[in-house]
Scaffold this active site. Structure first.
Site, PDB file in Angstrom:
ATOM      1  N   GLU A  30     -28.836  33.714  28.383  1.00 27.14           N
ATOM      2  CA  GLU A  30     -28.950  32.348  27.866  1.00 27.14           C
ATOM      3  C   GLU A  30     -27.645  31.582  28.045  1.00 27.14           C
ATOM      4  O   GLU A  30     -26.620  32.162  28.418  1.00 27.14           O
ATOM      5  CB  GLU A  30     -29.323  32.388  26.366  1.00 27.14           C
ATOM      6  N   HIS A  70     -24.815  33.945  29.957  1.00 26.22           N
ATOM      7  CA  HIS A  70     -24.207  35.192  29.475  1.00 26.22           C
ATOM      8  C   HIS A  70     -25.269  36.171  28.988  1.00 26.22           C
ATOM      9  O   HIS A  70     -26.335  35.775  28.521  1.00 26.22           O
ATOM     10  CB  HIS A  70     -23.190  34.914  28.357  1.00 26.22           C
ATOM     11  N   CYS A  84     -19.725  38.366  16.546  1.00 25.10           N
ATOM     12  CA  CYS A  84     -19.787  37.110  17.288  1.00 25.10           C
ATOM     13  C   CYS A  84     -19.564  35.950  16.320  1.00 25.10           C
ATOM     14  O   CYS A  84     -20.324  35.771  15.367  1.00 25.10           O
ATOM     15  CB  CYS A  84     -21.134  36.976  17.983  1.00 25.10           C
TER      16      CYS A  84
END
Lengths: 118, 118
Positions: A30, A70, A84
């Site tokens: 995405e 990515h 993240c």
């Protein structure tokens, strides 16, 4: 893949999440306007970031710039876990069209990554 | 205590930093309007957050709310390392006055923590 939100609060301008994928597992391919700031906490594997496939290992940092394709992929041997950090206000991820994938696959390293042969 | 900025970028609304203190080491006692979102990555110890002293261990999450006195202290046995997420735009830490410390020390658990006897 599992996803845990570690921190999300109106006072915080970002969220911190923990993702874990089983051995051989992978995240969705995405892109989006918001950035990802990633710290690998366990395991190893490879990631596609833009035009490049990189090996990743525990303690590595990975920055995913805006609008950059990515994907993260765990090694065959063990789960891959990473933190993240993302902005709390952010856009929705875009998925690739068939044309986007065809364009990415012109790079042999990316084609090997997408075919799980990195 | 060492401090490493892992992620800081104009596109990111927060920063992610890694702090590590030697066995027996401690952070400064302070408060500020911005929040801390902390994930312990190695070691253990105690932290003061507001009116409470809590044991902390690897993988624990600690939230420090706005304007809350806080301090982290490593165990005698090993270094304490943690991630700390903060808003990129934030106020400067305030240090306690003698009166603030006297007020905190009225709580015996906090007095023991400040005297390194937790």
């Amino acid at each position: 893949m599992t996803r845990q939100v570690l921190f999300s609060d109106p006072e915080l301008h970002s969220e911190l999440r923990y993702f874990e994928m089983a051995a051989g597992g992978f995240s969705s391919l995405e892109r989006h306007q918001h950035m990802h700031a990633v710290l690998i906490l366990r395991g190893r594997g490879h990631c596609l970031v833009g035009g490049e496939v990189k090996p990743i290992d525990t303690r590595d940092l990975v920055t995913v710039p805006p609008m950059t394709w990515h994907q993260f992929r765990a090694s065959k041997g063990e789960p891959l876990g990473f933190l993240c950090m993302v902005n709390a206000e952010r856009d929705k991820p875009q998925l690739p069209t068939a044309e986007d994938v065809a364009r990415l696959r012109k790079n042999p390293a990316i084609a090997a990554f997408l075919d799980d042969k990195s």
